[in-house]
Design an enzyme around this catalytic site. Structure first.
Site, mmCIF file in Angstrom:
data_model
loop_
_atom_site.group_PDB
_atom_site.id
_atom_site.type_symbol
_atom_site.label_atom_id
_atom_site.label_comp_id
_atom_site.label_asym_id
_atom_site.label_seq_id
_atom_site.Cartn_x
_atom_site.Cartn_y
_atom_site.Cartn_z
ATOM 1 N N GLY A 1 93.153 38.555 -13.209
ATOM 2 C CA GLY A 1 94.130 37.693 -13.878
ATOM 3 C C GLY A 1 94.632 36.591 -12.965
ATOM 4 O O GLY A 1 93.987 36.275 -11.962
ATOM 5 N N ALA A 2 95.795 36.009 -13.325
ATOM 6 C CA ALA A 2 96.309 34.811 -12.637
ATOM 7 C C ALA A 2 95.190 33.769 -12.577
ATOM 8 O O ALA A 2 94.856 33.242 -11.516
ATOM 9 C CB ALA A 2 96.842 35.147 -11.239
ATOM 10 N N HIS B 1 92.574 30.760 -12.680
ATOM 11 C CA HIS B 1 92.539 29.355 -12.271
ATOM 12 C C HIS B 1 91.140 28.838 -12.552
ATOM 13 O O HIS B 1 90.286 29.566 -13.082
ATOM 14 C CB HIS B 1 92.946 29.220 -10.800
ATOM 15 C CG HIS B 1 92.175 30.114 -9.871
ATOM 16 N ND1 HIS B 1 90.822 29.984 -9.650
ATOM 17 C CD2 HIS B 1 92.574 31.193 -9.133
ATOM 18 C CE1 HIS B 1 90.425 30.902 -8.798
ATOM 19 N NE2 HIS B 1 91.451 31.658 -8.470
ATOM 20 N N HIS C 1 88.042 31.041 -11.805
ATOM 21 C CA HIS C 1 87.720 32.042 -12.828
ATOM 22 C C HIS C 1 87.119 31.375 -14.069
ATOM 23 O O HIS C 1 86.163 31.881 -14.658
ATOM 24 C CB HIS C 1 88.986 32.786 -13.275
ATOM 25 C CG HIS C 1 89.724 33.503 -12.196
ATOM 26 N ND1 HIS C 1 90.949 33.076 -11.729
ATOM 27 C CD2 HIS C 1 89.433 34.635 -11.502
ATOM 28 C CE1 HIS C 1 91.387 33.917 -10.798
ATOM 29 N NE2 HIS C 1 90.481 34.869 -10.634
ATOM 30 N N GLN D 1 91.943 48.688 -4.675
ATOM 31 C CA GLN D 1 91.349 47.766 -3.702
ATOM 32 C C GLN D 1 92.396 47.101 -2.822
ATOM 33 O O GLN D 1 92.064 46.254 -1.994
ATOM 34 C CB GLN D 1 90.452 46.733 -4.384
ATOM 35 C CG GLN D 1 91.179 45.703 -5.223
ATOM 36 C CD GLN D 1 90.196 44.863 -6.032
ATOM 37 O OE1 GLN D 1 89.544 45.350 -6.946
ATOM 38 N NE2 GLN D 1 90.080 43.596 -5.677
ATOM 39 N N LYS E 1 83.089 32.624 -3.747
ATOM 40 C CA LYS E 1 84.312 32.622 -2.930
ATOM 41 C C LYS E 1 84.435 33.940 -2.173
ATOM 42 O O LYS E 1 84.819 33.975 -1.016
ATOM 43 C CB LYS E 1 85.507 32.399 -3.861
ATOM 44 C CG LYS E 1 86.851 32.828 -3.341
ATOM 45 C CD LYS E 1 87.442 31.745 -2.491
ATOM 46 C CE LYS E 1 88.880 31.930 -2.089
ATOM 47 N NZ LYS E 1 89.398 33.238 -1.949
ATOM 48 N N MET F 1 90.040 27.534 -4.431
ATOM 49 C CA MET F 1 91.065 28.042 -5.345
ATOM 50 C C MET F 1 91.188 29.550 -5.205
ATOM 51 O O MET F 1 90.203 30.252 -5.021
ATOM 52 C CB MET F 1 90.704 27.677 -6.778
ATOM 53 C CG MET F 1 90.860 26.214 -7.030
ATOM 54 S SD MET F 1 90.828 25.881 -8.790
ATOM 55 C CE MET F 1 91.060 24.122 -8.741
ATOM 56 N N SER G 1 94.125 32.889 -6.490
ATOM 57 C CA SER G 1 95.394 33.273 -7.124
ATOM 58 C C SER G 1 96.492 33.387 -6.076
ATOM 59 O O SER G 1 97.678 33.306 -6.390
ATOM 60 C CB SER G 1 95.252 34.609 -7.843
ATOM 61 O OG SER G 1 94.139 34.571 -8.703
HETATM 62 P P1 AMP Z 1 89.863 37.844 -8.603
HETATM 63 O O1 AMP Z 1 90.673 37.638 -9.839
HETATM 64 O O2 AMP Z 1 90.452 37.265 -7.371
HETATM 65 O O3 AMP Z 1 89.399 39.266 -8.448
HETATM 66 O O4 AMP Z 1 88.531 36.999 -8.835
HETATM 67 C C1 AMP Z 1 87.713 37.245 -9.952
HETATM 68 C C2 AMP Z 1 86.401 36.536 -9.770
HETATM 69 O O5 AMP Z 1 86.640 35.129 -9.641
HETATM 70 C C3 AMP Z 1 85.668 36.982 -8.495
HETATM 71 O O6 AMP Z 1 84.281 37.093 -8.780
HETATM 72 C C4 AMP Z 1 85.959 35.849 -7.547
HETATM 73 O O7 AMP Z 1 84.969 35.690 -6.551
HETATM 74 C C5 AMP Z 1 85.970 34.658 -8.493
HETATM 75 N N1 AMP Z 1 86.692 33.532 -7.897
HETATM 76 C C6 AMP Z 1 87.945 33.546 -7.371
HETATM 77 N N2 AMP Z 1 88.249 32.332 -6.859
HETATM 78 C C7 AMP Z 1 87.159 31.544 -7.056
HETATM 79 C C8 AMP Z 1 86.844 30.195 -6.732
HETATM 80 N N3 AMP Z 1 87.694 29.394 -6.112
HETATM 81 N N4 AMP Z 1 85.622 29.721 -7.090
HETATM 82 C C9 AMP Z 1 84.722 30.520 -7.721
HETATM 83 N N5 AMP Z 1 84.963 31.811 -8.049
HETATM 84 C C10 AMP Z 1 86.159 32.318 -7.720
#
Ligand code: AMP
Length: 268
Positions: free
Chosen positions: A16-17, A19, A22, A46, A133, A168, A170
């Site tokens: 979530g959160a 951007h 995502h 995690q 990322k 980017m 969260s």
């Molecule tokens: P998270 O919500 O942080 O667990 O991220 C969910 C998915 O979004 C993961 O596969 C991250 O690698 C991907 N993600 C987060 N930030 C970015 C970004 N700036 N560019 C591309 N993918 C991202």
């Protein structure tokens, strides 16, 4: 052996959160033509005990609206008790988890691998989308899928950045205004490191100077290294598997970033 055809959903796991990073994954999933499932689950297993699980940013209504506009057909937003009704069996991925994020954040990748495996079992996706990322996370999930013969096609998508180069995340909302101004230095040091390495400068000098330069700018550097994306071990070779990776803290905010050394590089 894979199931025939491309039937089945495309899964985009998130916490979530949301951007643009995502949303780029959701758009890429949507372009496949498969139904898109976006999971929104802040996975407690995690996070380390001193990490930001409790204060992790949450805004479900906004996330649902953004995800839907980007092409999500289904949102999966389970409770913690639904995913972990009792202490769970866990998945431990060897080797790729030993260093870097795995070393700084013990149990992190066990939490990631376990929840991603559970999401795969629940959603039964044909394809699953992750962002580069989190490069080590990509390597860990690739390894889990191969070792456990999980029938899912992994797609790793490019890092989406702010106009000033900051990847980017969260967690960027935690940065103070002055730290936010400094934060793009991480990306600048990656670009500089890459061009110096490709110009043939001494690897140890390039890596050390990048660490020092971030340190002098006020970052607490956990690591800045050249690694092989398949093993997530240090390498001193410049080839299609090499990437520069960095993790550094500004105030209480930990930032991670990376740069593949060649266009068209192999991904994990
Ligand atoms: P998270 O919500 O942080 O667990 O991220 C969910 C998915 O979004 C993961 O596969 C991250 O690698 C991907 N993600 C987060 N930030 C970015 C970004 N700036 N560019 C591309 N993918 C991202």
């Amino acid at each position: 052996m894979r199931r025939a055809g491309l039937e089945g959903p495309a899964l985009v796991p998130t916490m979530g959160a949301l951007h643009e990073g995502h949303l780029s994954l959701i758009r890429a999933a949507h372009r496949t033509g498969n139904p898109v499932v976006v999971s929104i689950f802040v996975n407690p297993t995690q996070f380390g005990p001193s990490e930001d699980y409790v204060r992790y940013p949450k805004n479900l209504d906004r996330d649902v609206a953004l995800a839907t506009t980007a092409g999500a057909d289904f949102i999966f937003h389970p409770d913690v008790a639904e995913i972990y009704p009792r202490p769970s069996t866990t998945i431990t991925v060897p080797e790729a988890t030993e260093l870097y994020e795995g070393r700084v954040r013990p149990h992190h990748f066990q939490g990631v691998a376990t929840v991603v495996c559970k999401l795969f079992q629940i959603v039964r996706p044909r394809l699953a989308f992750f962002g580069l990322k989190d490069l080590q996370q990509c390597a860990v999930i690739r390894r889990m899928v191969e070792d456990l013969d999980i029938d899912v096609e992994l797609r790793f998508e490019p890092i989406v950045r702010e106009p000033d180069g900051l990847a980017m995340s969260s967690r960027n909302v935690y940065l103070s205004p002055s730290d936010r101004l400094k934060a793009p230095l991480i990306h600048e040091r990656l670009i500089e490191g890459k061009s110096r390495l490709l110009a043939g400068e001494s690897m140890e000098t390039v890596l050390e100077q990048a660490r020092d330069s971030l340190g002098h700018a006020g970052f607490i550097v956990d690591y800045y290294d050249l690694i092989d994306t398949t093993t997530f071990k240090p390498t001193r070779q410049l080839d299609v598997n090499s990437a520069l990776i960095v993790a550094a803290k500004l105030g209480n905010t930990r930032l991670i970033d990376n740069l593949l050394l060649f266009d068209g590089s192999n991904m994990p």
